[in-house]
Structure formats: C-alpha cells, structure tokens
Design a protein around this motif. Sequence first.
Motif, PDB file in Angstrom:
ATOM      1  N   UNK A   1       3.123  79.662  52.812  1.00  0.00           N
ATOM      2  CA  UNK A   1       4.143  79.852  51.776  1.00  0.00           C
ATOM      3  C   UNK A   1       5.107  80.984  52.100  1.00  0.00           C
TER       4      UNK A   1
ATOM      5  N   UNK B   1      26.697  79.301  49.511  1.00  0.00           N
ATOM      6  CA  UNK B   1      27.948  79.663  50.177  1.00  0.00           C
ATOM      7  C   UNK B   1      28.813  78.426  50.430  1.00  0.00           C
TER       8      UNK B   1
ATOM      9  N   UNK C   1       6.176  82.059  54.962  1.00  0.00           N
ATOM     10  CA  UNK C   1       7.119  81.623  55.985  1.00  0.00           C
ATOM     11  C   UNK C   1       8.140  80.655  55.393  1.00  0.00           C
ATOM     12  N   UNK C   2       7.642  79.714  54.593  1.00  0.00           N
ATOM     13  CA  UNK C   2       8.539  78.724  53.987  1.00  0.00           C
ATOM     14  C   UNK C   2       9.465  79.395  52.981  1.00  0.00           C
ATOM     15  N   UNK C   3       8.953  80.391  52.293  1.00  0.00           N
ATOM     16  CA  UNK C   3       9.798  81.096  51.318  1.00  0.00           C
ATOM     17  C   UNK C   3      10.994  81.733  52.014  1.00  0.00           C
TER      18      UNK C   3
ATOM     19  N   UNK D   1      12.356  80.714  54.764  1.00  0.00           N
ATOM     20  CA  UNK D   1      13.217  79.596  55.157  1.00  0.00           C
ATOM     21  C   UNK D   1      14.056  79.132  53.976  1.00  0.00           C
ATOM     22  N   UNK D   2      13.397  78.926  52.856  1.00  0.00           N
ATOM     23  CA  UNK D   2      14.095  78.437  51.660  1.00  0.00           C
ATOM     24  C   UNK D   2      15.165  79.425  51.222  1.00  0.00           C
ATOM     25  N   UNK D   3      14.842  80.693  51.334  1.00  0.00           N
ATOM     26  CA  UNK D   3      15.805  81.721  50.953  1.00  0.00           C
ATOM     27  C   UNK D   3      17.086  81.604  51.786  1.00  0.00           C
ATOM     28  N   UNK D   4      16.901  81.472  53.083  1.00  0.00           N
ATOM     29  CA  UNK D   4      18.059  81.330  53.968  1.00  0.00           C
ATOM     30  C   UNK D   4      18.838  80.053  53.685  1.00  0.00           C
ATOM     31  N   UNK D   5      18.136  78.977  53.484  1.00  0.00           N
ATOM     32  CA  UNK D   5      18.803  77.703  53.215  1.00  0.00           C
ATOM     33  C   UNK D   5      19.571  77.774  51.900  1.00  0.00           C
ATOM     34  N   UNK D   6      18.940  78.381  50.909  1.00  0.00           N
ATOM     35  CA  UNK D   6      19.582  78.463  49.602  1.00  0.00           C
ATOM     36  C   UNK D   6      20.863  79.295  49.679  1.00  0.00           C
ATOM     37  N   UNK D   7      20.793  80.398  50.397  1.00  0.00           N
ATOM     38  CA  UNK D   7      21.981  81.246  50.529  1.00  0.00           C
ATOM     39  C   UNK D   7      23.114  80.471  51.197  1.00  0.00           C
ATOM     40  N   UNK D   8      22.779  79.739  52.240  1.00  0.00           N
ATOM     41  CA  UNK D   8      23.792  78.942  52.936  1.00  0.00           C
ATOM     42  C   UNK D   8      24.335  77.846  52.029  1.00  0.00           C
ATOM     43  N   UNK D   9      23.447  77.207  51.293  1.00  0.00           N
ATOM     44  CA  UNK D   9      23.870  76.125  50.387  1.00  0.00           C
ATOM     45  C   UNK D   9      24.828  76.653  49.332  1.00  0.00           C
TER      46      UNK D   9
END
Lengths: 147, 147
Positions: free
Chosen positions: B126, B142, B128-130, B132-140
């Motif tokens: 979790x 943006x 590690x995935x958290x 990842x999700x954080x980075x993806x969410x920030x990009x999304x």
Amino acid sequence: MPDRSLPLYFRLFNEIGILEQLSRTMFEARLPDGVLASHFAVLNHLMRVADGRTPLELARAFQMPKTTVTHVLGHLERRGWIEMRSNPEDRRSKRVWITPEGRAFRDGAIAALTPDLAAIAEDFPADRVAALVEGLEALRIWMDARR
Amino acid sequence: MPDRSLPLYFRLFNEIGILEQLSRTMFEARLPDGVLASHFAVLNHLMRVADGRTPLELARAFQMPKTTVTHVLGHLERRGWIEMRSNPEDRRSKRVWITPEGRAFRDGAIAALTPDLAAIAEDFPADRVAALVEGLEALRIWMDARR
DNA sequence: ACTATATAGTGCGATATCGTATTAAATTGG
DNA sequence: CCAATTTAATACGATATCGCACTATATAGT
C-alpha cells in the motif's frame, strides 16, 4: 491486504483510466485528423524499440487485441507509413516495417507534441516522472505476466 | 526540458495506455457479460464520491465525452441500477441516483474484483501504491486544469 | 424585460474496438 | 511421417466511442 487499503487500489486504476483519456485527447488534438494516438504509438514503437515486428508482437507490446492491431496496421499501410512483408521464418505471419514517410510523419508528430510535454515537464520534473514511470512499468510487467 | 528527457514523458503515457488496457481487461473479466469497466466506475463514483451527480459532472470526473456518458447511463438505467430525475435547480439538467439494486451490484462487483487486487497488493504494498497514486493524481489534476 | 449567448443533455452518423470464427501454416506426439 | 493440435492473421458482426448538430433552458448584457 487489510480491507481499508482496498480503495487505494481502485483509485490507482481510476487515475490510470482518467489519465488515459486525458493523454489520448491531448495527443489526438495535435495529430492530423483521422490519426489516432494508437497510430502514433505503433510508429513510435517501430522506430524506437524495434522495426520489423510481427502484428502479434505489437499486440503484446500494447496489450491490444490482435484484431485491433490488424485494423490499426491497415490504416498505417493505406497512408504509406508502414509496409507489411510476409515473414520467411514463419509463413503464417508478417513483419511490419516503417517507411521513410512513416519516419517523417512520426518525427513531425514528436515535434508537434513536444510543447505539451515540455509544459508538463515544467511542473513535473524528470526525476519525479522517472520514479512514476518506474512504478508504472513494474506494475505493467507484473500484470502482463499474470494476464 | 532537456531534449534527452523527452522520451521519458512519452514512456509515461505509453505505460498509462498499456495499464489502462490491462486493467480494463482485468475488470471486465470479473464483471458479468455486457457490463463494462466504465459502468462499474460510474456506480462506484455515485456510491463512494457523491450520489445525485449530473451527467456533466460525471463526464468531467472521468474526462469522458458527455455523449459517451449518456450512452453509459442508458445502460445503467435499463438495468435498473440508476435513476435519472430531472434537476429542479436547472431544468436543462438531470441528476443521477444509484438504486438499491445498483448498490447491491456494485458491492458484488467489488467482491469479485478483490482477489485480483489482493494479488497485486501482495507484490505492490500500500505505501508504494499510495506514492504512485499521489503522483498520478497530481498529474491528472494538472492536465485536467490545462485541458 | 429582451435579445444574444452559453450550457445541459441527447439523437444521429461515422468510425473504432474487440470477440468469434475461419484459414493457412507450424508444431507436436505417436 | 502423419494426424492432431496450436498459432498467426484476418474477415465479419456486434457494440462502444465520440464529434456534430439540435433542443430546451439558463445567464448575461444592454
């Protein structure tokens, strides 16, 4: 897995789905009418990864159904961006080669897309994105193996 | 952006595209015939994020064209999983409510998908995935803002 | 208030996606 | 070797996706 972390994994794939939509839309806004993100992706793969792939190898590379690949290759061939030659090593199969026109188109597409990616890069520096890509790649490889 | 890091940003979206395919295939393998990942996603959103959304709000949440949302909502309504009522605050628009049957279906779908996600969680913990999700969410977020 | 403009949802048509079945060629196993 | 099985590509058909245009309603500008 504790129950309370389950939603995190749903969120992961939710974010991936939204980003796929956003990025496809972004790419296709810069590509000429009728050229899809998947068309660009195949040309890019032939140039950057390896030319002369079989349709099945391309399907595996993108996790795309092979009938979809047939469809995409039909487009690219009609535009003269690839050539499909029969594969002497296995006469059931073919090999896909990018043409000079295909290379030229791909280079132009890269140029057209660069400003958008540069804008992203301003706020998401390479080291941060590299970490992201690393995680995504590991997950992709894992899921690919278990598919 | 230095030129040599450009390919990294292409790889990012390439990985996202492949993972979208893989995850959609995984989800749809566990859902009943004719139920798509997007159907599940909408039900899940109504339950987890907020019930009574308008179609346009759903389109924005998933970055989906609104005509696609209309199509998806048609399916869900025919199955009795949502109800669409006209919106008294704005009579051009509607509000989408999940029904008890919709909730039941969504809960069953979660249960059906849990083993796959648990398998992922075994190798991708979790924390590690958290990240990842954080980075993806920030990009999304943006990309959503710049779209 | 009144006209002009913007917005929400959807019908329609064009095209993309993808599962099933088919054909041809390769491989396997006896 | 030969029959049985597997595999590569594709044709075909069903459905999903999505852009365009339209209708109804809301909002803005004068």
